[in-house]
Design an enzyme around this catalytic site. Structure first.
Site, mmCIF file in Angstrom:
data_model
loop_
_atom_site.group_PDB
_atom_site.id
_atom_site.type_symbol
_atom_site.label_atom_id
_atom_site.label_comp_id
_atom_site.label_asym_id
_atom_site.label_seq_id
_atom_site.Cartn_x
_atom_site.Cartn_y
_atom_site.Cartn_z
ATOM 1 C CE LYS A 387 -1.701 -1.510 3.779
ATOM 2 N NZ LYS A 387 -2.491 -1.768 5.008
ATOM 3 C CB THR A 418 -5.116 8.583 6.536
ATOM 4 O OG1 THR A 418 -4.048 8.755 7.498
ATOM 5 C CG2 THR A 418 -5.071 9.687 5.503
ATOM 6 N N GLY A 420 -7.184 4.217 9.955
ATOM 7 C CA GLY A 420 -7.948 3.032 9.585
ATOM 8 C C GLY A 420 -8.067 2.781 8.104
ATOM 9 C CB THR A 421 -6.474 4.301 5.093
ATOM 10 O OG1 THR A 421 -5.194 4.309 5.751
ATOM 11 C CG2 THR A 421 -7.070 5.688 5.068
ATOM 12 N N GLY A 422 -5.928 1.385 6.155
ATOM 13 C CA GLY A 422 -5.437 0.039 5.821
ATOM 14 C C GLY A 422 -6.437 -1.028 6.192
ATOM 15 C CB CYS A 423 -8.576 -1.461 9.209
ATOM 16 S SG CYS A 423 -7.293 -1.150 10.395
HETATM 17 N N1 LIG Z 1 -4.180 10.496 1.214
HETATM 18 C C1 LIG Z 1 -4.514 9.425 0.502
HETATM 19 N N2 LIG Z 1 -5.046 9.574 -0.737
HETATM 20 C C2 LIG Z 1 -5.430 8.501 -1.462
HETATM 21 N N3 LIG Z 1 -5.309 7.227 -1.039
HETATM 22 C C3 LIG Z 1 -4.779 7.023 0.184
HETATM 23 C C4 LIG Z 1 -4.360 8.086 1.013
HETATM 24 N N4 LIG Z 1 -3.873 7.539 2.180
HETATM 25 C C5 LIG Z 1 -3.995 6.215 2.066
HETATM 26 N N5 LIG Z 1 -4.528 5.893 0.865
HETATM 27 C C6 LIG Z 1 -4.853 4.560 0.376
HETATM 28 O O1 LIG Z 1 -5.490 3.861 1.440
HETATM 29 C C7 LIG Z 1 -5.106 2.495 1.424
HETATM 30 C C8 LIG Z 1 -4.448 2.141 2.755
HETATM 31 O O2 LIG Z 1 -3.126 2.520 2.676
HETATM 32 P P1 LIG Z 1 -2.284 3.007 3.947
HETATM 33 O O3 LIG Z 1 -0.872 3.077 3.522
HETATM 34 O O4 LIG Z 1 -2.921 4.211 4.520
HETATM 35 O O5 LIG Z 1 -2.536 1.775 4.944
HETATM 36 P P2 LIG Z 1 -2.181 1.703 6.485
HETATM 37 O O6 LIG Z 1 -1.026 2.554 6.789
HETATM 38 O O7 LIG Z 1 -2.090 0.272 6.826
HETATM 39 O O8 LIG Z 1 -3.486 2.336 7.141
HETATM 40 P P3 LIG Z 1 -3.895 2.234 8.685
HETATM 41 O O9 LIG Z 1 -2.793 1.497 9.346
HETATM 42 O O10 LIG Z 1 -4.075 3.626 9.105
HETATM 43 O O11 LIG Z 1 -5.178 1.473 8.746
HETATM 44 C C9 LIG Z 1 -4.196 2.328 0.221
HETATM 45 O O12 LIG Z 1 -4.951 1.955 -0.903
HETATM 46 C C10 LIG Z 1 -3.649 3.718 0.022
HETATM 47 O O13 LIG Z 1 -3.226 3.959 -1.311
HETATM 48 C C1 LIG Z 2 -7.209 -2.201 16.791
HETATM 49 C C2 LIG Z 2 -6.508 -1.593 15.605
HETATM 50 N N1 LIG Z 2 -6.249 -2.351 14.517
HETATM 51 C C3 LIG Z 2 -5.628 -1.811 13.446
HETATM 52 C C4 LIG Z 2 -5.232 -0.488 13.481
HETATM 53 C C5 LIG Z 2 -4.500 0.081 12.301
HETATM 54 O O1 LIG Z 2 -4.853 1.324 12.017
HETATM 55 C C6 LIG Z 2 -5.525 0.284 14.627
HETATM 56 N N2 LIG Z 2 -5.178 1.590 14.714
HETATM 57 N N3 LIG Z 2 -6.157 -0.288 15.683
HETATM 58 MG MG LIG Z 3 -2.285 -0.517 8.500
#
Ligand SMILES: Nc1ncnc2c1ncn2[C@@H]1O[C@H](COP(=O)(O)OP(=O)(O)OP(=O)(O)O)[C@@H](O)[C@H]1O
Ligand SMILES: Cc1ncc(CO)c(N)n1
Ligand SMILES: [Mg+2]
Length: 489
Positions: A387, A418, A420-423
């Site tokens: 990601k 952002t 929770g974007t990854g979750c």
């Molecule tokens: N500012 C942004 N604009 C567009 N897409 C974004 C942006 N930030 C994150 N994304 C997208 O969101 C998704 C999650 O990526 P990210 O790298 O944020 O995951 P993460 O760090 O595991 O998130 P988190 O740990 O906060 O849940 C990917 O598809 C990424 O491209």
């Molecule tokens: C419980 C939990 N899982 C995943 C993430 C990743 O964003 C978070 N912040 N908290």
């Molecule tokens: Mg993440």
């Protein structure tokens, strides 16, 4: 031939009155390409010879698409063209006489409007019932509406399939949800449409949703995020927003908000295992998303259960820290997740930081991302989605799938929130896998969903805030349910 419930899903009744640039046969072929599941040739004005010729042509078309085909009213023609059966109105030839002519293996459908008619028709050997008009209809001017209660009573009274007919169109089809019908019969909602194929596709989709008693289920195995924006809470919202059924096995409680993680309480591994037993022994998930798993015993307990229940469509999100910076995975667990969960996963979804930890690399360029994805992908059959949310200029994601690199370019949405974007992304991928999309398509759709959620610009909390997971749902759906479901008090 027995009449199967699923055959009644989208029952097309032909109507040659619609004058368009396409021939009648072309219109019928378009409806078959569009996914109608049952076809009735209904002619009120053709002379016998004409009707017979037409029936021969439509018979061939229906056979080409393997769709059951019946003739309206005319038993003799049904016999001559070897149709799959006949549909009889209340005033047409009697059911027993038609059975005598067509024999035991042909389908005989009967129109009816009351429970009494329905019971009688079933007792006489009808294979299915057409009940209507359920809405006002332009096709049959003299058709009197059948009340919803009567339709439901008819469906409860018989064991043969019931198809609702009369004025059914896209805008009212869902009102039949819960009526007990096996599908809908549509006339001008199909043959009066400019794009017949598209109309059938949409009607078929709606009818499947209207008749469904089940739904796809997605399990989230993750930690609870008290702020509601990540972990279990983000997963439930994402799964629900995708119209699917969410189930959860909680691996940890966290006291966190948009500014940081202020406490973590792990769930004992044997209790994580117990939650998984309860889930898999009752409502089996169609896909599994794994989020925060903070130590190797929990990882081991999960891996064992996923193997024991032969879980499918597994998305593993190697959550190591929260966007706010708090640690969510103990150092010793980094090896365990790679050794125990990655080999079970269809997709793993590390962010850039997690990928650097998993590979020991520094990742700055696209080439670095490709190299890291390949290294992480070694020793596992599934795909690796790297990601790019932490990139400065773009939000390009990289999928390493079956030895190929697939880039998903992403415009960097100006939004500091952002959390929770990854979750959210990994849960959306699991939803799409549950729906039957392949990995690349599941990622593509999930990327669209997360980008929309970021564009929704929700702004909550004093730190990097959460997303609006329900941004794509129409508010009025909820606002106006009271008129429909609340009795006047
Ligand atoms: N500012 C942004 N604009 C567009 N897409 C974004 C942006 N930030 C994150 N994304 C997208 O969101 C998704 C999650 O990526 P990210 O790298 O944020 O995951 P993460 O760090 O595991 O998130 P988190 O740990 O906060 O849940 C990917 O598809 C990424 O491209
Ligand atoms: C419980 C939990 N899982 C995943 C993430 C990743 O964003 C978070 N912040 N908290
Ligand atoms: Mg993440």
């Amino acid at each position: 031939m027995k009449c199967k419930k699923e055959d009644m899903q989208l029952y097309a009744v032909t109507d040659r009155t619609w004058v368009g640039e396409k021939s009648f046969e072309e219109q019928v072929e378009e409806s078959l390409e569009g996914g109608v599941t049952f076809l009735q040739l209904r002619e009120k004005h053709l002379a016998e010879e004409e009707f017979f010729k037409e029936a021969v042509k439509i018979r061939q078309l229906a056979a080409k698409y393997k769709v059951p085909f019946v003739i309206n009213d005319n038993v003799e023609i049904a016999r001559k063209v070897q149709a799959d059966g006949v549909h009889l109105g209340q005033k047409d030839m009697g059911l027993l006489e038609a059975r005598e002519i067509l024999g035991p293996d042909k389908l005989i459908g009967v129109s009816c409007r009351t429970v009494e008619d329905a019971r009688k028709a079933e007792a006489l050997g009808a294979d299915y019932l057409g009940v209507g008009a359920v809405f006002g209809t332009s096709t049959k001017k003299d058709a009197k509406p059948v009340a919803r209660e009567e339709l439901q009573a008819i469906c409860r009274a018989v064991s043969i399939p019931v198809v609702a007919i009369g004025g059914v169109k896209e805008s009212n089809l869902m009102e039949l949800k819960g009526s007990g019908v096996s599908g809908v019969a549509v006339v001008s909602g199909i043959y009066g449409q400019k794009n017949i194929k598209e109309a059938c596709r949409r009607l078929r989709e709606l009818s499947e949703e209207m008749t469904a008693r089940s739904m796809k289920k997605v399990l989230s195995i993750a930690g609870s995020d008290s702020s509601g924006g990540a972990g279990i809470q983000a997963d439930i919202k994402t799964i629900t927003a995708h119209g699917l059924y969410a189930m959860t096995a909680i691996t940890a409680l966290t006291a966190q908000n948009t500014t940081g993680v202020y406490g973590v309480q792990n769930v004992p591994p044997e209790f994580v295992a117990k939650q998984l037993d309860c889930i898999f022994q009752d409502i089996c998930p169609d896909a599994v998303k794994i989020g925060m798993v903070s130590d190797s015993q929990i990882i081991h307990a999960i891996a064992e259960k996923l193997r024991e229940y032969e879980a499918e469509n597994i998305v593993a999100d190697p959550v190591m820290s929260a966007t706010s910076g708090g640690t969510l995975m103990q150092k010793e667990a980094e090896k365990a997740i790679k050794a125990e969960l990655f080999p079970l996963a269809d997709v793993v979804t590390p962010n850039l930081l997690e990928a650097e930890i998993l590979t020991g690399m520094n990742i700055h360029t696209g080439k670095d991302m490709e190299k890291a994805a390949q290294i992480i992908g070694e020793g596992m059959e599934g795909a690796v989605l790297l990601k790019g949310g932490h990139l400065k200029e773009t939000a390009d994601d990289l999928l390493y799938f079956e030895g190929k690199f697939i880039w998903y370019p992403g415009e960097k949405v100006e939004n500091p929130n952002t959390h929770g974007t990854g979750c959210t992304l990994s849960s959306a991928i699991a939803c799409n896998l549950a729906k039957g999309y392949d990995v690349p398509e599941s990622v593509r759709r999930a990327k669209a969903y997360i980008t929309g959620a970021l564009r929704a610009q929700l702004n909550l909390g004093n730190g990097s805030g959460p997303l609006n997971h329900m941004y794509a749902l129409r508010k009025e759906n909820v606002e106006n349910i009271f008129e429909k479901y609340m009795k006047e008090t």
